[in-house]
Design a protein around this motif. Structure first.
Motif, PDB file in Angstrom:
ATOM      1  N   LEU A   1      44.275  40.382  40.150  1.00 51.46           N
ATOM      2  CA  LEU A   1      42.632  41.599  40.804  1.00 51.46           C
ATOM      3  C   LEU A   1      43.144  42.241  41.974  1.00 51.46           C
ATOM      4  CD1 LEU A   1      40.017  39.974  39.136  1.00 51.46           C
ATOM      5  CD2 LEU A   1      40.923  42.176  38.474  1.00 51.46           C
ATOM      6  N   SER A   2      43.777  40.906  43.094  1.00 52.97           N
ATOM      7  CA  SER A   2      42.986  41.126  44.561  1.00 52.97           C
ATOM      8  C   SER A   2      44.251  41.798  44.654  1.00 52.97           C
ATOM      9  CB  SER A   2      43.339  40.288  45.008  1.00 52.97           C
ATOM     10  OG  SER A   2      42.340  39.483  45.023  1.00 52.97           O
ATOM     11  N   LEU A   3      45.683  41.858  43.979  1.00 58.17           N
ATOM     12  CA  LEU A   3      47.122  42.345  44.518  1.00 58.17           C
ATOM     13  C   LEU A   3      47.691  43.130  44.152  1.00 58.17           C
ATOM     14  CD1 LEU A   3      48.783  39.131  45.764  1.00 58.17           C
ATOM     15  CD2 LEU A   3      47.210  40.843  47.217  1.00 58.17           C
ATOM     16  N   LEU A   4      47.075  43.687  42.933  1.00 57.88           N
ATOM     17  CA  LEU A   4      47.664  44.628  42.150  1.00 57.88           C
ATOM     18  C   LEU A   4      46.768  46.237  41.707  1.00 57.88           C
ATOM     19  CD1 LEU A   4      49.006  43.164  38.937  1.00 57.88           C
ATOM     20  CD2 LEU A   4      50.833  43.533  41.026  1.00 57.88           C
ATOM     21  N   LYS A   5      47.143  47.191  41.826  1.00 58.68           N
ATOM     22  CA  LYS A   5      46.989  48.274  40.933  1.00 58.68           C
ATOM     23  C   LYS A   5      47.316  48.850  39.954  1.00 58.68           C
ATOM     24  CE  LYS A   5      44.522  50.013  45.450  1.00 58.68           C
ATOM     25  NZ  LYS A   5      45.258  48.488  46.992  1.00 58.68           N
ATOM     26  N   LYS A   6      46.486  49.693  40.062  1.00 56.72           N
ATOM     27  CA  LYS A   6      47.596  50.633  38.124  1.00 56.72           C
ATOM     28  C   LYS A   6      48.848  51.197  38.639  1.00 56.72           C
ATOM     29  CE  LYS A   6      46.068  54.492  35.383  1.00 56.72           C
ATOM     30  NZ  LYS A   6      47.382  55.147  35.731  1.00 56.72           N
ATOM     31  N   ASP A   7      49.683  50.360  37.863  1.00 57.09           N
ATOM     32  CA  ASP A   7      51.262  51.429  37.605  1.00 57.09           C
ATOM     33  C   ASP A   7      51.934  50.440  38.834  1.00 57.09           C
ATOM     34  OD1 ASP A   7      50.354  53.047  35.331  1.00 57.09           O
ATOM     35  OD2 ASP A   7      50.251  54.840  37.452  1.00 57.09           O
ATOM     36  N   ASP A   8      51.689  49.462  39.217  1.00 59.04           N
ATOM     37  CA  ASP A   8      52.009  48.866  40.487  1.00 59.04           C
ATOM     38  C   ASP A   8      53.344  47.938  39.342  1.00 59.04           C
ATOM     39  OD1 ASP A   8      50.667  49.530  42.368  1.00 59.04           O
ATOM     40  OD2 ASP A   8      50.108  47.464  42.782  1.00 59.04           O
ATOM     41  N   HIS A   9      54.262  46.814  40.268  1.00 61.58           N
ATOM     42  CA  HIS A   9      55.043  46.063  39.796  1.00 61.58           C
ATOM     43  C   HIS A   9      55.502  45.053  40.222  1.00 61.58           C
ATOM     44  CE1 HIS A   9      59.698  45.920  39.147  1.00 61.58           C
ATOM     45  NE2 HIS A   9      59.859  45.827  38.264  1.00 61.58           N
ATOM     46  N   VAL A  10      55.435  43.918  39.385  1.00 66.61           N
ATOM     47  CA  VAL A  10      55.988  42.510  39.629  1.00 66.61           C
ATOM     48  C   VAL A  10      57.177  41.936  38.925  1.00 66.61           C
ATOM     49  CG1 VAL A  10      55.177  40.104  39.201  1.00 66.61           C
ATOM     50  CG2 VAL A  10      53.485  42.186  39.727  1.00 66.61           C
ATOM     51  N   VAL A  11      57.819  41.034  39.570  1.00 69.41           N
ATOM     52  CA  VAL A  11      59.699  40.387  39.526  1.00 69.41           C
ATOM     53  C   VAL A  11      58.962  39.077  38.803  1.00 69.41           C
ATOM     54  CG1 VAL A  11      61.238  39.862  39.956  1.00 69.41           C
ATOM     55  CG2 VAL A  11      60.667  41.835  41.088  1.00 69.41           C
TER      56      VAL A  11
ATOM     57  N   LEU B   1      45.142  37.945  53.272  1.00 70.59           N
ATOM     58  CA  LEU B   1      45.476  37.637  51.271  1.00 70.59           C
ATOM     59  C   LEU B   1      44.318  36.602  51.534  1.00 70.59           C
ATOM     60  CD1 LEU B   1      49.180  37.252  51.233  1.00 70.59           C
ATOM     61  CD2 LEU B   1      47.937  38.756  50.531  1.00 70.59           C
ATOM     62  N   TYR B   2      44.148  36.390  52.215  1.00 69.79           N
ATOM     63  CA  TYR B   2      42.812  35.407  51.073  1.00 69.79           C
ATOM     64  C   TYR B   2      41.586  35.954  51.778  1.00 69.79           C
ATOM     65  CZ  TYR B   2      38.938  32.065  52.688  1.00 69.79           C
ATOM     66  OH  TYR B   2      37.927  30.358  52.455  1.00 69.79           O
ATOM     67  N   GLN B   3      41.421  36.269  52.171  1.00 73.93           N
ATOM     68  CA  GLN B   3      40.297  37.414  52.478  1.00 73.93           C
ATOM     69  C   GLN B   3      39.731  37.811  51.687  1.00 73.93           C
ATOM     70  OE1 GLN B   3      37.992  36.345  53.872  1.00 73.93           O
ATOM     71  NE2 GLN B   3      37.997  35.591  55.896  1.00 73.93           N
ATOM     72  N   LYS B   4      41.448  38.529  50.867  1.00 74.23           N
ATOM     73  CA  LYS B   4      41.131  39.842  49.599  1.00 74.23           C
ATOM     74  C   LYS B   4      40.686  38.654  48.275  1.00 74.23           C
ATOM     75  CE  LYS B   4      44.563  43.350  50.424  1.00 74.23           C
ATOM     76  NZ  LYS B   4      46.162  43.315  50.841  1.00 74.23           N
ATOM     77  N   ILE B   5      41.457  37.260  48.497  1.00 74.80           N
ATOM     78  CA  ILE B   5      41.259  36.902  47.104  1.00 74.80           C
ATOM     79  C   ILE B   5      39.851  36.256  47.123  1.00 74.80           C
ATOM     80  CG2 ILE B   5      42.541  34.823  45.964  1.00 74.80           C
ATOM     81  CD1 ILE B   5      45.017  35.812  47.660  1.00 74.80           C
ATOM     82  N   ARG B   6      39.334  35.780  49.037  1.00 72.70           N
ATOM     83  CA  ARG B   6      38.332  34.811  48.862  1.00 72.70           C
ATOM     84  C   ARG B   6      37.115  36.060  47.846  1.00 72.70           C
ATOM     85  NH1 ARG B   6      34.041  32.413  49.436  1.00 72.70           N
ATOM     86  NH2 ARG B   6      32.719  32.034  51.235  1.00 72.70           N
TER      87      ARG B   6
END
Ligand code: P1T
Length: 386
Positions: A87-97, A221-226
């Motif tokens: 939820l913190s790092l992805l948006k619609k239509d992004d991609h992950v390996v 990244l910590y602030q986003k996930i927190r």
């Protein structure tokens, strides 16, 4: 401080000021909310237990310390931790390996929630070869997701090398460190950006709490996930926080015994006529034994193996064990055994599962801390029935 010292003390330094009683164990703070003297600011630093709780904060400090990182966040399950990272790092239509060998529930989360609902693309690659990761990175790739060792095939990937590839592409690397535990492997020191755990497993270690963790050193990244830990709300309860912190205090001792027993069992199985192939990184025959020696300080307690024959033989063997509980999960003091194809990885379609190598003859063992001879005797009598 050294690992064993942090495991006992981090987050639990006795407090004597302000009328505190000097507890050597942080109590279970059950209060769901905290009173203040002024409307403007929380007097004692706490407002509401979803956003912050003293028992959970203690655990979060301990989690950070044992992974050698700056920040820890505790969640209500491993999958809740993973969901919150997504939820913190992805948006619609992004991609992950992602590594193609992953816990079945992680792939289910990726495929049926992030892909089907939000259009996130996933490329599953054999990350044993870092080149496969490199060539799968696209313009919209947001992170690399790894497990090492993997569930259930106990494969490894080179965390340092893949972190280098990932950072060249300007994206973070996330490592699910559940199978190694922070005692045997610290991905942040190897270059990874975020570590996730199912604390349900080795970290708690007693099969009596479901929880998860996100551990990292990057402040942004910590602030986003927190923020999303509070916004989405999948926090670990005060009681579970207490249990997990108590489990961590003996993690170093437990992991040594898990490994000693796992090595004895892997060696026994490798010499058995009814066993086709044993995967344990502590065996010199493991194709990545050298990598294990390089990036881990020990080989942990997970072993998987293929029985000669197929599903019927695997079922008969599993049914006839007495000491090993036939159960999902791992990392507890008691030995557990399971059949990935019908249990932990049943949610992955058969063709995808078999493409990765999770066959019907595969059995996964979480070796506990019991007496190794008793465990081997149980395996021996069950193998004799097939
Ligand atoms: O079960 P939970 O606490 O939500 O954690 C999910 C999870 C995440 N990552 C890894 C590597 C895992 O193994 C798990 C959970 N795994 C099992 C229940 C299992 O038996 O493999």
């Amino acid at each position: 401080m050294a690992f064993a010292t942090d495991a006992v003390h981090a987050g639990e330094e006795p407090v004597f000021t302000g009328g505190a009683s000097g507890d050597v164990v942080v109590p279970i703070h059950l209060s769901s909310t905290f009173a203040r003297k002024d409307v403007d600011a929380p007097t004692g630093g706490y407002e509401y237990s979803r956003s912050g709780n003293p028992t959970r904060f203690m655990l979060e400090k301990k989690l950070a310390a044992i992974e050698g990182a700056a920040y820890g966040l505790a969640f209500s399950s491993g999958l809740a931790a993973e969901t919150t990272v997504g939820l913190s790092l992805l948006k619609k239509d992004d991609h992950v390996v992602a590594f193609d060998d992953l816990y079945g529930g992680t792939r289910r989360l990726f495929n049926t929630v992030f892909h089907d609902n939000y259009g996130v693309g996933f490329s599953y690659v054999d990350a044993r070869n870092p080149e496969n990761v490199k060539s799968a990175i696209k313009r919209n790739t947001r992170f690399i997701w790894l497990e090492s060792p993997t569930n259930p095939l106990i494969r490894l990937c080179d965390i340092r090398e893949i972190s280098g590839i990932s950072h060249d592409a300007g994206i973070p690397v996330i490592v699910d460190n559940t199978f190694a535990s922070p005692y045997f492997q610290q991905p942040i020191a190897l270059g990874a950006d975020i570590v996730v755990h199912s604390t349900t497993k080795y970290i708690n270690g007693h099969s009596d709490s479901v929880g998860g963790a996100v551990i990292l050193s990057d402040e942004d990244l910590y602030q986003k996930i927190r923020f999303n830990q509070n916004a989405a709300g999948a926090i670990l309860s005060p009681f579970d926080s207490f249990l997990v912190a108590r489990g961590i205090k003996t993690l170093a001792l437990r992991m040594e015994r898990h490994m000693k027993n796992a090595l004895a069992i892997a060696e026994y199985l490798a010499g058995h006529e009814k066993v086709r192939e044993v995967s344990y990184p502590g065996l010199p025959s493991h194709p990545q034994h050298a990598l294990a020696q390089k990036q881990m300080s020990g080989f942990s307690g997970m072993v998987s193996f293929e029985l000669k024959g197929g599903k019927a033989e695997a079922r008969r063997f599993l049914k006839n064990l007495n000491l090993f509980a036939l159960a999902e999960s791992l990392g507890g003091v008691e030995s557990l055994i399971e059949h990935p194809a019908t249990m932990t990885h049943a949610s992955i379609p058969k063709n995808e599962r078999e493409k990765v190598g999770v066959k019907d003859s595969l059995v996964r063992v979480s070796v506990g801390i019991e007496n190794a001879e008793d465990l081997i005797a149980d395996l021996e009598q069950a193998l004799a029935t097939i």
